[in-house]
Design a protein around this motif. Structure first.
Motif, mmCIF file in Angstrom:
data_model
loop_
_atom_site.group_PDB
_atom_site.id
_atom_site.type_symbol
_atom_site.label_atom_id
_atom_site.label_comp_id
_atom_site.label_asym_id
_atom_site.label_seq_id
_atom_site.Cartn_x
_atom_site.Cartn_y
_atom_site.Cartn_z
ATOM 1 N N THR A 1 -6.479 -3.128 3.517
ATOM 2 C CA THR A 1 -6.887 -2.376 1.902
ATOM 3 C C THR A 1 -8.484 -2.144 1.879
ATOM 4 N N GLY B 1 1.026 -1.091 0.073
ATOM 5 C CA GLY B 1 0.036 -0.436 0.014
ATOM 6 C C GLY B 1 0.640 0.621 0.259
ATOM 7 N N LEU C 1 -5.147 1.574 -4.200
ATOM 8 C CA LEU C 1 -6.049 0.237 -3.378
ATOM 9 C C LEU C 1 -6.425 -0.554 -4.078
ATOM 10 N N ASP D 1 -3.575 2.416 3.751
ATOM 11 C CA ASP D 1 -4.053 1.010 3.335
ATOM 12 C C ASP D 1 -3.743 0.512 4.108
#
Length: 443
Positions: free
Chosen positions: A315, A155, A359, A310
């Motif tokens: 996520t 992330g 994402l 994230d």
């Protein structure tokens, strides 16, 4: 999803592994992030932002009809989706490194030829090849690379790397205008093509498919030499069970593809028409361009924010929050307010358009893991891209039937909620293979 965005299961650290700080990617790791940032820059440049100057440059050079050239962009984009699948399949079979080298060299050679086309049909062929190569190579390679290098920290790594798209939006147009002024249209494309070819050649020496090939470990965590050797052996010998028939029957594949696909549709729908929207509410073109650049700079900042969220919250949770945030952004775009409110809306736009690529890629890695990411992503990225290019049809219908963008924004709000619901049902466990020495992943 665990508190640090890992793939379900216990967060305990195995005895042979020492955890590092969130942004401690290591020297080679930061190098892969830098490479990926440049790849994302080129993806945005030649599939989206570049259209602001590419079409006009050929109109100026040859006197061709602007509307005719612009019409070629839609089929070129659709064929670019085909490129996304075919080249993603090559990544699955040959690895990201060799595909990066070959794709960039071919893209550079195409760009050199593109600058010297002599008919509108040659222009259409060149634009299609550029979309094919840029979408397939510059879109898929960095996601595969960073998910493999940073299965836990993907992330944040993607948050840094996807800043390349925001920086492209802020800098490409003035850069290309400067090059056109200095070198002329044809030689500018030759210069760009030459740079891409050099970039491709350098990538052969720069990029490695896995950190283990360089004696490094995933996420820059301290692993024993025996553990890294076992990881590399597994990675090289692994044959993914996620074949096309398996993926097409997989519930999570469809939830990710459609859930993030509709969010990507609304993302491109906003950013591609932000300048016309600002002009439609009374701002002159130069002011609108300046506002657009401001939104792009906000986007670069918030790319890191969504990556941080994230890793911090997971996520799936972050993506649901992102979808609701985008719905609020679209609601703001429906309001004709003061200059202060307009700049607040631009802040919202910049924050919203920053998150989707990070994402979406991270979610594929969370569900399918570093070993099976490439196999799953070849299908997921293709379906998501199909939704991405549908945004122009939605905008066109809104303009035709209502005369403004409001109907499109209202429909986008509906899609934001659809995306949030679909993402909610994505599994929180990793379904793909994980490192045998890593107790932090669910099997």
């Amino acid at each position: 999803m665990g508190a640090h965005g890992t793939l379900g299961g216990s967060q305990a650290t195995p005895p042979n592994k020492k955890k590092t700080g969130a942004n401690n990617f290591g020297g080679w790791g930061w190098s892969m992030i830098g490479f990926s940032l440049l790849m994302y820059y080129n993806f945005a440049a030649w599939t989206a932002d570049g259209l602001n100057v590419i079409v006009e440059s050929f109109v100026d050079l040859h006197g061709w009809d602007y509307a005719t050239l612009l019409a070629f962009s839609t089929p070129a984009g659709w064929l670019g989706v085909l490129g996304s699948f075919l080249i993603a399949e090559m990544i699955n079979r040959k690895g990201a490194r060799l595909v990066a080298v070959g794709g960039l060299v071919c893209l550079g050679a195409t760009m050199i030829w593109f600058g010297r086309v002599t008919t509108p049909m040659e222009y259409a062929i060149g634009l299609t090849l550029i979309n094919f190569l840029a979408t397939g190579t510059c879109f898929n390679v960095p996601g595969t690379l960073l998910t493999t290098w940073f299965p836990r920290k993907k992330g944040l790594a993607l948050g840094w790397a996807t800043m390349g798209m925001s920086l492209c939006t802020a800098t490409l147009v003035p850069l290309m205008v400067m090059l056109f002024s200095r070198f002329g249209v044809q030689d500018t494309y030759a210069v760009v093509g030459g740079v891409l070819i050099v970039f491709g050649i350098v990538s052969f020496f720069w990029v490695r498919n896995t950190p283990e090939e360089l004696g490094c470990s995933p996420d820059n965590e301290q692993l024993s030499k025996e553990a890294m050797a076992e990881n590399l052996r597994e990675f090289n010998e692994h044959k993914s069970p996620f074949t096309l028939p398996v993926l097409l029957r997989d519930r999570d594949m469809w939830l990710i593809s459609v859930g993030y696909g509709v969010l990507w549709l609304v993302d491109i729908g906003v950013v591609s028409q932000l300048i016309p929207r600002l002009i439609s509410v009374g701002y002159d073109k130069q002011t609108a361009i300046m506002m657009f650049t401001t939104a792009a700079l906000f986007c670069a900042i918030f790319s890191y924010f969504w990556g941080w969220a994230d890793v911090k919250f997971g996520t799936r949770r972050t993506s649901i929050a992102y979808a609701f945030f985008f719905a609020a952004t679209h609601a703001c775009l429906l309001v004709r307010g003061s200059d202060t409110f307009t700049y607040f809306t631009l802040l919202m736009v910049g924050a919203s358009i920053a998150g989707i690529k990070e994402l979406a890629t991270s979610q594929v890695g969370s569900v399918y893991g570093r070993y099976d990411f490439a196999a799953a992503n070849r299908v997921i990225s293709t379906i998501a891209c199909l939704f991405r290019v549908m945004c122009f049809a939605v905008i066109a219908a809104s303009l035709k039937w209502t005369g403004d963008f409001d109907a499109a924004y209202i429909f986008f709000i509906f899609l934001d909620f659809v995306g949030a619901v679909l993402i909610f049902f994505i599994t929180t466990e990793c379904k793909g293979r994980v490192d045998a020495n890593d107790a932090g992943y669910a099997h």
